[in-house]
Design a protein around this motif. Structure first.
Motif, PDB file in Angstrom:
ATOM      1  N   SER A 228      84.362  86.465  58.462  1.00 32.76           N
ATOM      2  CA  SER A 228      84.077  85.567  59.576  1.00 32.76           C
ATOM      3  C   SER A 228      83.972  86.395  60.844  1.00 32.76           C
ATOM      4  CB  SER A 228      85.177  84.508  59.729  1.00 32.76           C
ATOM      5  OG  SER A 228      84.910  83.673  60.850  1.00 32.76           O
ATOM      6  N   PHE A 229      82.929  86.099  61.639  1.00 32.87           N
ATOM      7  CA  PHE A 229      82.635  86.862  62.855  1.00 32.87           C
ATOM      8  C   PHE A 229      82.304  85.879  63.967  1.00 32.87           C
ATOM      9  CE2 PHE A 229      79.243  88.944  65.475  1.00 32.87           C
ATOM     10  CZ  PHE A 229      79.993  89.972  66.010  1.00 32.87           C
ATOM     11  N   THR A 252      72.030  95.717  66.523  1.00 35.85           N
ATOM     12  CA  THR A 252      72.481  96.772  65.607  1.00 35.85           C
ATOM     13  C   THR A 252      73.961  96.677  65.287  1.00 35.85           C
ATOM     14  OG1 THR A 252      72.960  98.565  67.185  1.00 35.85           O
ATOM     15  CG2 THR A 252      70.673  98.345  66.465  1.00 35.85           C
ATOM     16  N   THR A 253      74.649  95.687  65.836  1.00 39.08           N
ATOM     17  CA  THR A 253      76.030  95.429  65.392  1.00 39.08           C
ATOM     18  C   THR A 253      75.976  94.950  63.945  1.00 39.08           C
ATOM     19  OG1 THR A 253      76.908  94.961  67.581  1.00 39.08           O
ATOM     20  CG2 THR A 253      78.025  93.927  65.722  1.00 39.08           C
ATOM     21  N   GLN A 254      76.775  95.548  63.077  1.00 33.71           N
ATOM     22  CA  GLN A 254      76.641  95.305  61.647  1.00 33.71           C
ATOM     23  C   GLN A 254      77.989  95.195  60.948  1.00 33.71           C
ATOM     24  OE1 GLN A 254      74.280  98.722  60.469  1.00 33.71           O
ATOM     25  NE2 GLN A 254      72.400  97.534  60.603  1.00 33.71           N
ATOM     26  N   ALA A 255      77.952  94.491  59.830  1.00 32.19           N
ATOM     27  CA  ALA A 255      79.045  94.549  58.861  1.00 32.19           C
ATOM     28  C   ALA A 255      78.675  95.612  57.834  1.00 32.19           C
ATOM     29  CB  ALA A 255      79.231  93.207  58.178  1.00 32.19           C
ATOM     30  N   VAL A 256      79.627  96.465  57.495  1.00 33.12           N
ATOM     31  CA  VAL A 256      79.373  97.573  56.564  1.00 33.12           C
ATOM     32  C   VAL A 256      80.333  97.445  55.389  1.00 33.12           C
ATOM     33  CG1 VAL A 256      79.294 100.075  56.263  1.00 33.12           C
ATOM     34  CG2 VAL A 256      78.633  99.062  58.448  1.00 33.12           C
ATOM     35  N   PHE A 257      79.788  97.442  54.177  1.00 35.03           N
ATOM     36  CA  PHE A 257      80.591  97.328  52.960  1.00 35.03           C
ATOM     37  C   PHE A 257      80.562  98.657  52.216  1.00 35.03           C
ATOM     38  CE2 PHE A 257      78.582  93.169  53.713  1.00 35.03           C
ATOM     39  CZ  PHE A 257      79.723  92.437  54.007  1.00 35.03           C
ATOM     40  N   ALA A 279      68.980  86.965  50.917  1.00 36.68           N
ATOM     41  CA  ALA A 279      68.231  88.190  50.663  1.00 36.68           C
ATOM     42  C   ALA A 279      69.176  89.346  50.349  1.00 36.68           C
ATOM     43  CB  ALA A 279      67.372  88.534  51.877  1.00 36.68           C
ATOM     44  N   ALA A 280      68.693  90.266  49.520  1.00 36.28           N
ATOM     45  CA  ALA A 280      69.506  91.411  49.121  1.00 36.28           C
ATOM     46  C   ALA A 280      69.740  92.345  50.300  1.00 36.28           C
ATOM     47  CB  ALA A 280      68.836  92.165  47.981  1.00 36.28           C
ATOM     48  N   LEU A 281      70.946  92.898  50.373  1.00 36.80           N
ATOM     49  CA  LEU A 281      71.255  93.918  51.360  1.00 36.80           C
ATOM     50  C   LEU A 281      70.672  95.253  50.906  1.00 36.80           C
ATOM     51  CD1 LEU A 281      75.028  93.101  52.006  1.00 36.80           C
ATOM     52  CD2 LEU A 281      72.995  92.054  53.006  1.00 36.80           C
ATOM     53  N   THR A 282      70.507  96.161  51.858  1.00 37.92           N
ATOM     54  CA  THR A 282      69.978  97.478  51.525  1.00 37.92           C
ATOM     55  C   THR A 282      71.125  98.412  51.176  1.00 37.92           C
ATOM     56  OG1 THR A 282      68.101  97.170  53.009  1.00 37.92           O
ATOM     57  CG2 THR A 282      68.620  99.428  52.334  1.00 37.92           C
ATOM     58  N   ALA A 286      73.158 106.506  47.201  1.00 35.08           N
ATOM     59  CA  ALA A 286      74.285 106.757  46.296  1.00 35.08           C
ATOM     60  C   ALA A 286      74.934 105.465  45.808  1.00 35.08           C
ATOM     61  CB  ALA A 286      75.320 107.623  47.001  1.00 35.08           C
ATOM     62  N   LYS A 287      74.481 104.338  46.301  1.00 34.82           N
ATOM     63  CA  LYS A 287      75.053 103.029  45.967  1.00 34.82           C
ATOM     64  C   LYS A 287      76.560 102.976  46.262  1.00 34.82           C
ATOM     65  CE  LYS A 287      71.720 101.210  42.644  1.00 34.82           C
ATOM     66  NZ  LYS A 287      71.530 100.534  41.340  1.00 34.82           N
ATOM     67  N   THR A 288      76.893 103.491  47.444  1.00 36.41           N
ATOM     68  CA  THR A 288      78.296 103.447  47.869  1.00 36.41           C
ATOM     69  C   THR A 288      78.494 102.612  49.129  1.00 36.41           C
ATOM     70  OG1 THR A 288      77.978 105.500  49.126  1.00 36.41           O
ATOM     71  CG2 THR A 288      78.839 105.697  46.860  1.00 36.41           C
ATOM     72  N   SER A 289      77.421 102.170  49.764  1.00 33.13           N
ATOM     73  CA  SER A 289      77.580 101.347  50.959  1.00 33.13           C
ATOM     74  C   SER A 289      76.343 100.486  51.174  1.00 33.13           C
ATOM     75  CB  SER A 289      77.842 102.199  52.207  1.00 33.13           C
ATOM     76  OG  SER A 289      76.684 102.907  52.573  1.00 33.13           O
ATOM     77  N   ALA A 290      76.564  99.392  51.891  1.00 33.71           N
ATOM     78  CA  ALA A 290      75.479  98.497  52.284  1.00 33.71           C
ATOM     79  C   ALA A 290      75.892  97.834  53.584  1.00 33.71           C
ATOM     80  CB  ALA A 290      75.216  97.450  51.206  1.00 33.71           C
ATOM     81  N   ASN A 291      74.916  97.411  54.365  1.00 37.25           N
ATOM     82  CA  ASN A 291      75.242  96.786  55.641  1.00 37.25           C
ATOM     83  C   ASN A 291      74.213  95.718  55.984  1.00 37.25           C
ATOM     84  OD1 ASN A 291      73.973  99.679  56.113  1.00 37.25           O
ATOM     85  ND2 ASN A 291      73.159  98.333  57.701  1.00 37.25           N
ATOM     86  N   PHE A 292      74.594  94.813  56.903  1.00 38.36           N
ATOM     87  CA  PHE A 292      73.634  93.832  57.397  1.00 38.36           C
ATOM     88  C   PHE A 292      73.976  93.469  58.829  1.00 38.36           C
ATOM     89  CE2 PHE A 292      77.006  91.134  55.827  1.00 38.36           C
ATOM     90  CZ  PHE A 292      77.028  90.047  56.688  1.00 38.36           C
ATOM     91  N   ALA A 293      72.960  93.054  59.577  1.00 39.10           N
ATOM     92  CA  ALA A 293      73.112  92.770  60.995  1.00 39.10           C
ATOM     93  C   ALA A 293      73.858  91.459  61.204  1.00 39.10           C
ATOM     94  CB  ALA A 293      71.745  92.710  61.666  1.00 39.10           C
ATOM     95  N   LEU A 294      74.687  91.431  62.259  1.00 42.60           N
ATOM     96  CA  LEU A 294      75.437  90.243  62.642  1.00 42.60           C
ATOM     97  C   LEU A 294      74.811  89.632  63.895  1.00 42.60           C
ATOM     98  CD1 LEU A 294      78.999  91.715  62.125  1.00 42.60           C
ATOM     99  CD2 LEU A 294      77.946  89.933  60.726  1.00 42.60           C
TER     100      LEU A 294
END
Length: 467
Positions: A228-229, A252-257, A279-282, A286-294
């Protein structure tokens, strides 16, 4: 009881101030209302922005004043300074008023204090009369690291007010004028899901319906957790109104997993517990992280679930998946990134064992030995973990351990292409409950002609996460 209002006005107050909520302190009750966003830059150094005029100090006069007498009111700031000039006007008490008020010392831009000379009206004023001082705009000087304090003092003479010596005031009181708290509200709700041993951990134990991406109930999708943001309610911006996202962050503020997403088909967000996915995140290479804009405007809460859609061909790693807030601060903000914290975890309901050190050598026979107390035959998936720069082009990893039996696997047969002298670790994933499988690594000096052994070493196989 009489009441008068003492206003110290700024030279210029914008139209925005008229609708502002403002903060206030009642020194008699030690009550402060209104809290400002600590991420904002309220300093006088660009790009800092002043807190708008309108913050108030309420107190009793503290000592009676006879008609026509002069007294001196001193206001000090601790952790702030004036951003605009103070002026002494509008001392009102119903039909009564001070005959005159004026700034006689301090009160300039950059000052941390102001002294007002007040002349009592003909009827005079009681010690208990209520006084409200409305401040000009302010710059914070302590970096929002602590509350901004204020002190009100009433003096009989100008000399005493200027000297501000202890024990010379007719009345004095102090309190917190401004408080600070985080303007951003970021929270994570964790979930735990399980990779199924029956599928060699390539699927989850519970099916999830996932709409367009996976249109039927599928064990390929799991809800990792939720985020939640939004902005914190009741926290103010520089204008003294509810802080908005645009006050704090920009694009460009993002959540990063972060995690081990090697089994991912996609990572997605959802608004309904992964019953449907967006939609799928990018993912990174290395398939160690993904992020999306908030979002970066308004104050509405933004809540999303993180959905892990696996490919069904790669084992899902047991792990903790983390989420972090990667902020791009607004111009007048000093927003700090929120460090990574768990958003969810994945466990396995089967067995994983490792031999952390093995070698391939013509004079030694290295093998792993598994023992089953499971009631059914179980698949065994063997693989190797090599040193940097060493790879296994083809793994001979498919085995079966019979119910209640032992299984011996020679290390050099798992990856036949590895050369003599190679150092490696062996990983075994067994489709059986963890408490039914045990194993050892066994290494011996072996005469292949006679079958004789003249040395023997063994150690128990490790269980990742428990040893």
């Amino acid at each position: 009881m009489k009441k008068f209002v003492f206003k110290a006005t700024a030279l210029a107050i914008g139209a925005l101030v008229g609708s502002a909520a403002f903060a206030s302190v009642n020194l008699d009750t030690s009550t402060t209302t209104g809290t400002f966003a600590k991420e904002l830059n309220f300093s006088s150094t660009a790009p800092g922005v002043a807190i708008a005029a309108g913050q108030t100090i309420a107190t009793k006069l503290g000592f009676g004043v006879s008609g026509g007498q002069d007294r001196y009111v001193r206001v000090d700031l601790n952790g702030a300074k004036l951003a605009t000039v103070a002026a002494g006007t509008n001392i009102v008490n119903s039909t009564l008023a001070f005959a005159n008020s004026t700034v006689v010392q301090g009160g300039a831009v950059g000052d941390t204090y102001v002294i007002y000379q007040v002349t009592a009206a003909g009827a005079g004023h009681a010690a208990s009369d209520a006084l409200v001082i409305t401040l000009p705009s302010l710059h914070v000087t302590n970096g929002n690291a602590a509350n901004v304090g204020t002190t009100y003092a009433l003096y009989e003479t100008a000399v005493a007010a200027v000297n501000n010596a202890a024990g010379t005031s007719l009345y004095k009181n102090s309190g917190d004028l401004l408080k600070f708290a985080s303007g951003l509200a970021w929270s994570l709700t964790t979930n735990t899901t399980t990779a199924s041993v029956e599928s060699s951990f390539k699927k989850f134990t519970t099916a999830t319906t996932t709409g367009a991406a996976v249109p039927t109930a599928s064990v390929l999708t799991s809800k990792v957790g939720s985020l939640s943001f939004t902005v914190a309610p009741g926290v103010l911006n520089t204008a003294g109104t509810q802080v908005q996202l645009e006050d704090l962050v920009q694009a460009t503020t993002q959540a990063v997993f972060t995690g081990d997403f090697s089994a991912a088909g996609t990572l997605n967000t959802s608004t309904d517990g992964c019953a449907t996915v967006g939609a799928a995140l990018t993912l990174n290479a290395a398939k160690t992280s993904a992020n999306f804009a908030l979002p970066v405007t308004g104050a509405a809460a933004y809540s999303r679930d993180l959905c892990y859609v696996v490919n069904g061909t790669t084992a899902v790693a047991a792990q903790t998946i983390n989420a972090a807030l990667d902020l791009t601060p607004a111009t007048a903000a000093n927003s700090l990134d929120v460090p990574a914290a768990p958003i969810g975890s994945i466990t396995r309901d089967g067995t994983e064992l490792q031999a952390p050190f093995a070698t391939i050598h013509p004079d030694y026979l290295a093998r792993v030995v598994l023992t089953s107390q499971h009631s059914a035959d179980a698949t065994v998936e063997a693989s190797v973990i090599t040193e940097d720069g060493v790879s296994c082009p083809a793994v001979n990893g498919a085995y079966v351990i019979k119910a209640g039996k032992q299984l011996f696997i020679d290390v050099n047969k798992i990856c036949p292409a590895l050369s003599t002298g190679t150092r490696l670790a062996v990983k075994l994933v067994i489709a059986a409950p963890n408490n039914t499988i045990s194993g050892v690594f066994n290494n011996m000096n072996y005469n292949r002609t006679t079958g004789a052994t003249d040395s023997l070493t063994s150690y128990p196989l490790l269980r990742p996460g428990t040893n």
